[in-house]
Write a protein that holds these residues in place. Structure first.
Motif, mmCIF file in Angstrom:
data_model
loop_
_atom_site.group_PDB
_atom_site.id
_atom_site.type_symbol
_atom_site.label_atom_id
_atom_site.label_comp_id
_atom_site.label_asym_id
_atom_site.label_seq_id
_atom_site.Cartn_x
_atom_site.Cartn_y
_atom_site.Cartn_z
ATOM 1 N N GLU A 87 -0.498 3.872 11.423
ATOM 2 C CA GLU A 87 -0.441 3.357 12.792
ATOM 3 C C GLU A 87 -1.486 4.049 13.660
ATOM 4 N N ARG A 88 -2.152 3.275 14.504
ATOM 5 C CA ARG A 88 -3.181 3.804 15.406
ATOM 6 C C ARG A 88 -2.575 4.103 16.768
ATOM 7 N N TYR A 89 -2.941 5.251 17.328
ATOM 8 C CA TYR A 89 -2.543 5.658 18.666
ATOM 9 C C TYR A 89 -3.802 5.981 19.455
ATOM 10 N N VAL A 90 -3.821 5.627 20.725
ATOM 11 C CA VAL A 90 -4.953 5.955 21.588
ATOM 12 C C VAL A 90 -4.564 7.159 22.437
ATOM 13 N N LEU A 91 -5.401 8.187 22.403
ATOM 14 C CA LEU A 91 -5.164 9.399 23.191
ATOM 15 C C LEU A 91 -5.967 9.294 24.480
ATOM 16 N N VAL A 92 -5.304 9.473 25.617
ATOM 17 C CA VAL A 92 -5.920 9.288 26.923
ATOM 18 C C VAL A 92 -5.832 10.586 27.708
ATOM 19 N N GLU A 93 -6.882 10.849 28.477
ATOM 20 C CA GLU A 93 -6.853 12.022 29.350
ATOM 21 C C GLU A 93 -7.465 11.684 30.696
ATOM 22 N N GLU A 94 -7.084 12.463 31.686
ATOM 23 C CA GLU A 94 -7.624 12.310 33.026
ATOM 24 C C GLU A 94 -9.042 12.867 33.048
ATOM 25 N N THR A 119 -8.466 9.003 19.027
ATOM 26 C CA THR A 119 -7.364 8.262 18.428
ATOM 27 C C THR A 119 -6.620 9.187 17.476
ATOM 28 N N ALA A 120 -5.380 8.863 17.251
ATOM 29 C CA ALA A 120 -4.558 9.599 16.291
ATOM 30 C C ALA A 120 -3.975 8.584 15.317
ATOM 31 N N LEU A 121 -3.665 9.053 14.150
ATOM 32 C CA LEU A 121 -3.103 8.187 13.120
ATOM 33 C C LEU A 121 -1.679 8.614 12.809
ATOM 34 N N GLY A 122 -0.850 7.635 12.533
ATOM 35 C CA GLY A 122 0.537 7.894 12.172
ATOM 36 C C GLY A 122 0.650 8.389 10.743
ATOM 37 N N ASP A 123 1.857 8.410 10.252
ATOM 38 C CA ASP A 123 2.183 8.922 8.931
ATOM 39 C C ASP A 123 1.682 7.981 7.840
ATOM 40 N N ALA A 124 1.007 8.520 6.834
ATOM 41 C CA ALA A 124 0.500 7.721 5.713
ATOM 42 C C ALA A 124 1.566 7.491 4.646
ATOM 43 N N GLU A 125 2.704 8.170 4.774
ATOM 44 C CA GLU A 125 3.754 8.018 3.770
ATOM 45 C C GLU A 125 4.382 6.629 3.825
ATOM 46 N N GLY A 126 4.543 6.077 5.029
ATOM 47 C CA GLY A 126 5.127 4.755 5.163
ATOM 48 C C GLY A 126 6.544 4.712 4.637
ATOM 49 N N ARG A 127 6.899 3.571 4.086
ATOM 50 C CA ARG A 127 8.243 3.407 3.532
ATOM 51 C C ARG A 127 8.157 2.583 2.254
ATOM 52 N N LEU A 128 9.042 2.890 1.332
ATOM 53 C CA LEU A 128 9.084 2.138 0.077
ATOM 54 C C LEU A 128 9.977 0.922 0.261
ATOM 55 N N VAL A 129 9.478 -0.228 -0.196
ATOM 56 C CA VAL A 129 10.210 -1.486 -0.078
ATOM 57 C C VAL A 129 10.333 -2.090 -1.471
ATOM 58 N N HIS A 130 11.514 -2.551 -1.776
ATOM 59 C CA HIS A 130 11.747 -3.156 -3.091
ATOM 60 C C HIS A 130 11.272 -4.612 -3.063
ATOM 61 N N GLN A 131 10.152 -4.865 -3.751
ATOM 62 C CA GLN A 131 9.591 -6.211 -3.890
ATOM 63 C C GLN A 131 9.077 -6.359 -5.323
ATOM 64 N N PRO A 132 9.972 -6.568 -6.255
ATOM 65 C CA PRO A 132 9.572 -6.573 -7.668
ATOM 66 C C PRO A 132 8.562 -7.661 -8.026
ATOM 67 N N ASP A 133 8.475 -8.729 -7.247
ATOM 68 C CA ASP A 133 7.527 -9.800 -7.547
ATOM 69 C C ASP A 133 6.135 -9.559 -6.957
ATOM 70 N N HIS A 134 5.953 -8.480 -6.179
ATOM 71 C CA HIS A 134 4.653 -8.172 -5.581
ATOM 72 C C HIS A 134 3.705 -7.658 -6.657
ATOM 73 N N PRO A 135 2.446 -8.101 -6.649
ATOM 74 C CA PRO A 135 1.493 -7.658 -7.683
ATOM 75 C C PRO A 135 1.227 -6.151 -7.697
ATOM 76 N N LEU A 136 1.460 -5.453 -6.571
ATOM 77 C CA LEU A 136 1.222 -4.011 -6.506
ATOM 78 C C LEU A 136 2.480 -3.182 -6.780
ATOM 79 N N ALA A 137 3.577 -3.847 -7.092
ATOM 80 C CA ALA A 137 4.843 -3.135 -7.318
ATOM 81 C C ALA A 137 4.756 -2.257 -8.562
ATOM 82 N N ASP A 138 5.428 -1.098 -8.469
ATOM 83 C CA ASP A 138 5.475 -0.202 -9.629
ATOM 84 C C ASP A 138 6.522 -0.699 -10.624
ATOM 85 N N GLU A 139 6.767 0.093 -11.669
ATOM 86 C CA GLU A 139 7.708 -0.318 -12.716
ATOM 87 C C GLU A 139 9.139 -0.474 -12.199
#
Length: 130
Positions: A43-50, A62-82
């Protein structure tokens, strides 16, 4: 004084435009899936100052949010793990839309100040010509 108002409102326009850009980028990547071992969209955040040397507000970076994200169960997705999981950004759509409305209204308010200050300047010029 009128030029100060235009300049200060102009800095507000720039900050709100950058904020709108970041929010639209976040919303556009809300459903961007990656393999579980990869980093999720951040996620992108804009840092503002006076302003310290001149009045107004400025984008400090700018600041960036967490790269960990969240795991979602989507077994039919081409990028899904085992186990059938993909990694998605941890971005709240409702929050992004609320911020989008705030940024849009801030941009409109700054644009209104520019218009009113310009009108006041033009009126002062007309008085000076009389």
């Amino acid at each position: 004084m009128t030029f100060d108002a235009i300049g200060i409102a102009g800095t507000g326009l720039t900050v709100h435009r950058k904020w709108l850009d970041a929010l639209s980028d976040n919303i556009a990547n809300l459903n961007t899936a990656v393999a579980p071992g990869d980093e999720a969209f951040r996620e992108r955040y804009v840092l503002v100052e006076e302003g310290s040397r001149s009045p107004g507000v400025y984008v400090a970076g700018t600041a960036l949010g967490d790269a960990e994200g969240r795991l979602v169960h989507q077994p039919d997705h081409p990028l899904a793990d085992e186990n059938g999981y993909v990694r998605m950004p941890d971005i709240d759509f409702g929050s992004q839309m609320s911020q989008l409305i705030l940024a849009q209204r801030g941009y409109q308010a700054s644009a209104g100040v520019v218009d009113r200050a310009r009108n006041a300047y033009e009126a002062a010029l007309q008085i000076g010509r009389s």
